[in-house]
Scaffold this motif. Sequence first.
Motif, short mmCIF file in Angstrom:
data_model
loop_
_atom_site.label_atom_id
_atom_site.label_comp_id
_atom_site.label_asym_id
_atom_site.label_seq_id
_atom_site.Cartn_x
_atom_site.Cartn_y
_atom_site.Cartn_z
N LEU A 120 0.83 -1.20 0.00
CA LEU A 120 0.00 0.00 0.00
C LEU A 120 0.87 1.26 0.00
O LEU A 120 1.98 1.26 0.57
CB LEU A 120 -0.91 0.00 1.22
CG LEU A 120 -1.99 -1.10 1.22
CD1 LEU A 120 -2.76 -1.07 2.53
CD2 LEU A 120 -2.93 -0.95 0.03
N LEU A 155 -3.85 2.60 -6.37
CA LEU A 155 -5.17 3.00 -6.83
C LEU A 155 -5.65 4.29 -6.17
O LEU A 155 -6.56 4.95 -6.67
CB LEU A 155 -6.19 1.89 -6.52
CG LEU A 155 -6.22 0.68 -7.44
CD1 LEU A 155 -7.11 -0.40 -6.84
CD2 LEU A 155 -6.71 1.06 -8.82
N GLN A 343 -10.21 -0.62 -4.24
CA GLN A 343 -9.03 -1.20 -3.59
C GLN A 343 -9.44 -2.28 -2.60
O GLN A 343 -8.79 -3.33 -2.52
CB GLN A 343 -8.24 -0.10 -2.88
CG GLN A 343 -6.97 -0.59 -2.19
CD GLN A 343 -5.87 -0.96 -3.16
OE1 GLN A 343 -5.12 -0.11 -3.62
NE2 GLN A 343 -5.76 -2.24 -3.47
#
Length: 445
Positions: A120, A155, A343
């Motif tokens: 992430l 994203l 996500q």
Amino acid sequence: MEQIARLGTGIGWRPEIADAVERMTRAAGGVDWVEVVAENVCPGHIPEPLLRLRERGVTVVPHGVSLGLGGADRPDEQRLRSLAERAEALGAPLVTEHIAFVRAGGALTASARLEAGHLLPVPRTRDALDVLCEHVRIAQDALPVPLALENIAALINWPGEEMSEGQFLYDLVDRTGVRLLIDVANLHTNHVNRGEDPAKALDELPVEAIAYVHVAGGFERDGVWHDSHAHPVPRQVLDVLADLASRVTPPGVLLERDENFPEPAELERELGAIRGVLEKAEVRAAEGRDAGEETAVRDAERAPVAESAARQRLGLAQAALLSALVAGTPVPEGFDRVRLGVQARALAAKRADVVAKVAPELPEILGTAYRPAFVAYAQGNPMTDGYRRDALSFAEHVLLTGRPGDAGTLRELRRWWQERSGPAPLSQRPTARLARATRRVLLRR
């Protein structure tokens, strides 16, 4: 910064293509080196095909995915030791990891510990940069070879970011001397998903610090680019590679493919296309640049990040984001709710895919019901302790709820669960007592 070793053109080594890779390393104009996922290699049990490559002098670089150097907690000492052991076992000239966080919560934030199971993005803020720089120095001290860090695809955008990606990477290198692994596919992904110009990022980052480059495929759906590593490399990604190669000759370029492996001839064509881009890049690094010049490292004596300041602010922000993604808590202020939904669904789907690989008996037992059942389970049951524990927890959930499946399916699943969740020493902790109570319920079914 020392001169970076010349690697050439490589490919990500995976067991599914081991034979093809071995043949390509023997062929003229084939593969010069390979990269292996560090967590998939045990120093005492290196796969025979990798050992044969090492015996022939083929460079093998371990590529880590679980350190989480961009997280709020300091790097785990055992994970660092494991990465160092793999570098030594493979005789690697360097090791690589990611600028990302993969877990959040815990003691620092007085909240539940959560695992993302995915890379992430780190917020591009001064707080996050301060914490990351400290973690990089800790890792550099613990590793026997140089470290290079990879930019990731994302994203979502963090609200309130203070720097562009290029500026963030420039300052990271300037303050730590770390090398960079530039993924041009990720630059393209962030162009589609986050509106970031790859050329601007290349303008800003220190190209002299590049250790090597990743090239990979993906696909676009509903305006979102998915960095799948399971599709052919598109023209747009090769164009970003060409732009980078026009600025500097990268020491190495590597083709990544993780799934949906094509025939060897197709892999060779993709490698040929990468070589063609590099050969056509006529503009080399600026003449007169001293490749051996030391990178200025500012703030080398900077004090460790205070627990109550930047580290805690970062920890709270990352825990809130990860909890929204995997535990269904409210979306933190400033984030795009639609993108977070995309996500979150992607993370649940990835968990289902990885658990199916870790425990292939589960989709065999549950059949077509496996995937929808797991995705539904994932929405309310975040991963806290890795994929193997996740597989057992999912099985426990199915057995407790009795869905999906008929009595025969549940009996088979119960046998599987009993074989893999064997007895453990009794503990008086509340969580252990609850687990034993759960076991008794399951055994009575």
